[in-house]
Design a protein around this motif. Structure first.
Motif, mmCIF file in Angstrom:
data_model
loop_
_atom_site.group_PDB
_atom_site.id
_atom_site.type_symbol
_atom_site.label_atom_id
_atom_site.label_comp_id
_atom_site.label_asym_id
_atom_site.label_seq_id
_atom_site.Cartn_x
_atom_site.Cartn_y
_atom_site.Cartn_z
ATOM 1 N N ILE A 87 0.983 -1.253 -0.052
ATOM 2 C CA ILE A 87 -0.074 0.127 -0.141
ATOM 3 C C ILE A 87 0.870 1.353 0.238
ATOM 4 N N ALA A 88 1.982 1.170 0.890
ATOM 5 C CA ALA A 88 2.635 2.705 1.077
ATOM 6 C C ALA A 88 3.464 2.867 -0.206
ATOM 7 N N VAL A 89 4.164 1.762 -0.608
ATOM 8 C CA VAL A 89 4.962 2.081 -1.743
ATOM 9 C C VAL A 89 4.389 2.671 -3.002
ATOM 10 N N PRO A 90 3.317 1.899 -3.427
ATOM 11 C CA PRO A 90 2.554 2.553 -4.739
ATOM 12 C C PRO A 90 2.002 3.862 -4.571
ATOM 13 N N GLN A 91 1.473 4.157 -3.237
ATOM 14 C CA GLN A 91 1.141 5.706 -2.889
ATOM 15 C C GLN A 91 2.227 6.616 -3.280
ATOM 16 N N LEU A 92 3.550 6.440 -2.902
ATOM 17 C CA LEU A 92 4.413 7.070 -3.267
ATOM 18 C C LEU A 92 4.967 7.297 -4.670
ATOM 19 N N PHE A 93 4.481 6.193 -5.410
ATOM 20 C CA PHE A 93 4.686 6.402 -7.021
ATOM 21 C C PHE A 93 3.496 7.083 -7.654
ATOM 22 N N GLY A 94 2.204 6.889 -6.898
ATOM 23 C CA GLY A 94 1.076 7.494 -7.372
ATOM 24 C C GLY A 94 1.201 8.906 -7.021
ATOM 25 N N ALA A 95 1.552 9.335 -5.959
ATOM 26 C CA ALA A 95 2.054 10.800 -5.803
ATOM 27 C C ALA A 95 2.688 11.443 -6.754
ATOM 28 N N VAL A 96 3.717 10.820 -7.196
ATOM 29 C CA VAL A 96 4.840 11.348 -8.068
ATOM 30 C C VAL A 96 4.001 11.397 -9.482
ATOM 31 N N GLY A 97 3.069 10.463 -9.686
ATOM 32 C CA GLY A 97 2.578 10.572 -10.963
ATOM 33 C C GLY A 97 1.425 11.529 -11.179
ATOM 34 N N VAL A 98 0.640 11.786 -10.205
ATOM 35 C CA VAL A 98 -0.359 12.947 -10.180
ATOM 36 C C VAL A 98 0.258 14.273 -10.199
ATOM 37 N N SER A 133 4.770 -3.825 -9.615
ATOM 38 C CA SER A 133 3.686 -3.835 -10.718
ATOM 39 C C SER A 133 2.507 -2.954 -10.431
ATOM 40 N N VAL A 134 2.214 -2.930 -9.176
ATOM 41 C CA VAL A 134 1.041 -2.010 -8.646
ATOM 42 C C VAL A 134 1.638 -0.636 -8.753
ATOM 43 N N SER A 135 2.842 -0.449 -8.186
ATOM 44 C CA SER A 135 3.361 0.975 -8.276
ATOM 45 C C SER A 135 3.588 1.445 -9.628
ATOM 46 N N GLY A 136 3.928 0.631 -10.628
ATOM 47 C CA GLY A 136 4.036 1.258 -12.112
ATOM 48 C C GLY A 136 2.464 1.718 -12.455
ATOM 49 N N LEU A 137 1.232 0.950 -12.020
ATOM 50 C CA LEU A 137 0.197 1.125 -12.522
ATOM 51 C C LEU A 137 -0.450 2.384 -11.902
ATOM 52 N N LEU A 138 -0.123 2.819 -10.820
ATOM 53 C CA LEU A 138 -0.704 4.047 -9.916
ATOM 54 C C LEU A 138 0.337 5.158 -10.477
ATOM 55 N N LEU A 139 1.725 4.933 -10.938
ATOM 56 C CA LEU A 139 2.351 5.910 -11.422
ATOM 57 C C LEU A 139 1.806 6.545 -12.732
ATOM 58 N N LEU A 140 1.249 5.639 -13.645
ATOM 59 C CA LEU A 140 0.631 5.939 -14.999
ATOM 60 C C LEU A 140 -0.816 6.328 -14.711
ATOM 61 N N LEU A 141 -1.686 5.586 -13.829
ATOM 62 C CA LEU A 141 -2.956 6.134 -13.712
ATOM 63 C C LEU A 141 -2.979 7.686 -13.067
ATOM 64 N N ASN A 142 -2.175 7.830 -12.053
ATOM 65 C CA ASN A 142 -2.433 9.128 -11.541
ATOM 66 C C ASN A 142 -1.907 10.265 -12.319
ATOM 67 N N ALA A 143 -0.998 9.869 -13.079
ATOM 68 C CA ALA A 143 -0.476 10.834 -14.007
ATOM 69 C C ALA A 143 -1.238 11.318 -15.162
ATOM 70 N N VAL A 144 -2.052 10.288 -15.565
ATOM 71 C CA VAL A 144 -3.262 10.517 -16.664
ATOM 72 C C VAL A 144 -4.381 11.344 -15.915
ATOM 73 N N VAL A 145 -4.811 10.945 -14.843
ATOM 74 C CA VAL A 145 -5.744 11.739 -14.237
ATOM 75 C C VAL A 145 -5.344 13.259 -13.928
ATOM 76 N N LEU A 386 -6.897 5.716 -19.225
ATOM 77 C CA LEU A 386 -6.803 4.811 -18.097
ATOM 78 C C LEU A 386 -7.389 3.464 -18.489
ATOM 79 N N THR A 387 -8.218 3.364 -19.389
ATOM 80 C CA THR A 387 -8.598 2.060 -19.989
ATOM 81 C C THR A 387 -7.474 1.398 -20.399
ATOM 82 N N VAL A 388 -6.491 1.925 -21.368
ATOM 83 C CA VAL A 388 -5.431 1.242 -21.970
ATOM 84 C C VAL A 388 -4.760 0.821 -20.728
ATOM 85 N N THR A 389 -4.574 1.580 -19.673
ATOM 86 C CA THR A 389 -3.638 1.251 -18.574
ATOM 87 C C THR A 389 -3.943 0.032 -17.870
#
Length: 664
Positions: A87-98, A133-145, A386-389
């Protein structure tokens, strides 16, 4: 699933019935519903909304709930320490992405280029492991959002709110740690003993029942070692409880090794044996100590003697209150330090052709999606990317079937979303609605990808409406954008890549056969006849055996994934099944032979060992150079005599090399 089931399933299908790969995706899994995760999801996603309404900032509450959504999806581990990572590590990547997405919002082609680069990085790091894998997913998802939606100012507000939502899920998850901090590890060890008891019950009986339960033993044993050794690698010093669980796992290995020998003798074991193993499982789960002498019948033959000795030793160790901290080896391999593993993973990723290919596929699809929405006016265009990701994730299963499942799941979720947006007034009523909808996500995720999509869709739409205030008008663009994203993925991420049209089963199976040859050499090759030499040889043999069974588990997973592909890939995958089973039987026969040698059978001659290993390497070469199983070419190697302990191994090898080429 056996080859008979595969053939009968195809033969009995009605011409107008949906194809099997589609039915397989729409058939709900039998996995149990994780009720704790269901309750946690409802609270984690509804509480931020309530807080947002209470302070007059519903948009902020919606962003926190979006972050909680990613935490709910990523909370799939059993052990608490792994949950922190998941949970915590993907959140860090998600924050960078957004943050990156927010900075390029409204910048046209610059945003296209940046998101394409982010997609390349996301795809490559996804190949490292589950957390990556989850970190990469959140990085791209949040960047797209972030690049598709206007976010609150200043730029760091959205990353902070999204991270707060994920960390709120983590906080709720960790509330149970003081009460059952080591419960998952202990339960995993107990599950290994129970799976072994089920296996010993089927030993000597029908082959398909034994094979299925042996696969379960492999899975539970791998999971238990991963949990115990993974936690031990992060504990400084010696932990008595962890050492005790490791000792309990180590003593189950001789029982696992003896099971193939018991099965090959062709007679069921006395019922007292699996009953005694279940008693050990209960002792492990309850933490019982003391003295326990299993009531076992007099053993007859080498296999029963092996089981009797292993079971009595296991009973002693399981009930031992404090095992010797300095006399418990990590005989299946202790994980390297975290920093070493991280450097090794990054190096492997940069040098891996597979990670580059996936990164380029994802980057191509995201680039096309963003270029399309930059040229053509599409409402809520970020949903396309988002759908592509979501669809183009190779570790989530078949790309083709996932695209179809996502389209169907989205359509089903839109029915629910339409009812909610049309009938439920915006405001405080959203809170109880979110409790119900969010709770459905972990419940439906356990049933399959299409069901997960159907559960996530109304939640995302409800949160998007709080940010955009479009209400029912969100329904049509959501469906249109999802279909466009699926189409881009199928064309640019599937049809244009030759690897989509053939399975990787043959390559992976060939590597496994090569490892089986090395296993035979380690099981019966020369070793130093000293205590240290015997210990080193046994450790090497155990590590080789575990590696092979892990690889066979991966081959089976690849086989199941390939069956969900449309023709011809699915049909080609089914053709490999008899050879997959044959290789598993070769490994089982090798293990059984080693057990028999340990309990009195004559050691095979070096030339017999060389003949078997040569045959295995020839089989690996046949598999590696063929797209479908081939009948053996050239002369068959002379096998050992019927009295040799390696005779069953040679028979299984001859059967594997004699598998006929399936019809084209």
């Amino acid at each position: 699933m056996g080859s008979e089931q595969i053939r009968s399933g195809r033969a009995g299908q009605h011409p107008l019935a949906p194809p099997e790969w589609l039915l397989k995706g729409l058939r709900p899994s039998a996995a149990p519903i994780p009720w704790a995760a269901v309750a946690r999801a409802g609270v984690a996603m509804a509480a931020p909304l309530a807080a947002g309404f209470a302070v007059g900032e519903p948009e902020y509450g919606a962003l926190v709930s979006m972050g909680a959504l990613s935490g709910v999806i990523g909370d799939t581990a059993d052990a608490y320490r792994m949950r922190v990572l998941n949970i915590a590590v993907p959140q860090l990547f998600g924050a960078v992405g957004v943050a990156v997405g927010t900075l390029v919002f409204g910048h046209g082609w610059l945003a296209v280029g940046v998101l394409t680069l982010v997609a390349l990085i996301s795809g490559m790091i996804s190949s490292i492991g589950t957390v990556a894998s989850v970190s990469g997913l959140l990085l791209l998802l949040n960047a797209v959002v972030g690049a598709g939606l206007p976010m609150p100012e200043p730029w760091w507000t959205a990353p902070l709110l999204l991270s707060a939502g994920g960390l709120f899920v983590l906080l709720l998850t960790l509330l149970g740690w003081p009460l059952r901090g080591r419960g998952p590890e202990r339960a995993a060890v107990g599950a290994t003993y129970r799976a072994l008891a089920d296996l010993l019950e089927t030993a000597g009986g029908p082959g398909h029942a034994y094979d299925e339960r042996r696969q379960k033993v492999t899975h539970t044993l791998d999971q238990a070692y991963d949990l115990v050794l993974g936690r031990r690698a992060r504990v400084h010093g010696r932990s008595t409880s962890l050492v005790r669980m490791l000792a309990q796992l180590n003593v189950v290995i001789p029982l696992v090794e003896a099971a193939p020998a018991a099965h090959l003798r062709g007679r069921p074991l006395p019922p007292q044996i699996p009953a005694a193993v279940r008693e050990l499982a209960a002792a492990v789960e309850e933490g019982r100590t003391g003295t326990f002498v299993p009531d076992l019948p007099e053993p007859h033959g080498q296999s029963e003697r092996a089981i009797d000795a292993a079971l009595r030793h296991a009973a002693t160790i399981v009930h031992l209150p404090e095992p010797d901290l300095n006399n418990v080896d990590d005989r299946l391999g202790r994980p390297a330090a975290l920093g070493v593993r991280a450097r090794r993973a990054v190096r492997d990723m940069m040098l891996s052709g597979a990670s580059w290919r996936y990164g380029l596929r994802l980057a191509l699809c995201i680039g096309l999606a963003q270029a399309l929405v930059s040229v053509v006016e599409i409402e809520r265009s970020y949903w396309v990317a988002l759908t592509v990701t979501f669809v183009l994730k190779p570790d989530f299963g078949s790309v083709f079937s996932r695209a179809v499942m996502r389209a169907l799941g989205t359509a089903g979720g839109l029915v629910v979303a339409a009812a909610v947006l049309a009938e439920v007034p915006r405001g405080w009523w959203d809170v109880p609605v979110m409790v119900v909808l969010a709770a459905l996500i972990p419940a439906f995720s356990a049933k399959g990808y299409a069901f997960q999509t159907a559960a996530i869709t109304p939640v995302i739409l409800l949160l998007s409406d709080m940010l955009n205030h479009q209400g029912f008008d969100l329904i049509r663009p959501r469906l249109l954008d999802s279909l466009i994203g699926c189409a881009i993925t199928l064309l640019a991420g599937y049809l244009l890549w030759p690897e989509s049209w053939h399975t990787r089963i043959g390559d992976r199976l060939a590597d496994t056969v090569d490892d089986a040859a090395r296993y035979v050499e380690r099981a019966f090759g020369p070793y130093e006849d000293t205590e240290a030499g015997l210990s080193a040889a046994r450790t090497a043999r155990l590590q080789a055996r575990r590696r092979i069974y892990r690889e066979l588990s991966g081959v089976r997973s690849e086989f199941q994934r390939a069956l969900t592909e449309p023709p011809p890939a699915g049909a080609r995958a089914a053709a490999w099944w008899p050879l997959v089973v044959a290789v598993e039987r070769i490994v089982d026969a090798t293990t059984a032979a080693r057990v028999r040698v340990n309990h009195g059978a004559e050691h095979p001659r070096p030339e017999e060992v060389a003949a078997v290993t040569a045959g295995l390497r020839a089989l690996a070469e046949d598999v590696r150079t063929s797209r479908v199983p081939l009948r053996a070419r050239g002369r068959q190697l002379a096998g050992p005599p019927e009295t040799s302990v390696l005779s069953p191994v040679h028979q299984e090898l001859a059967a594997a090399r004699g598998i006929a080429t399936p019809a084209p």
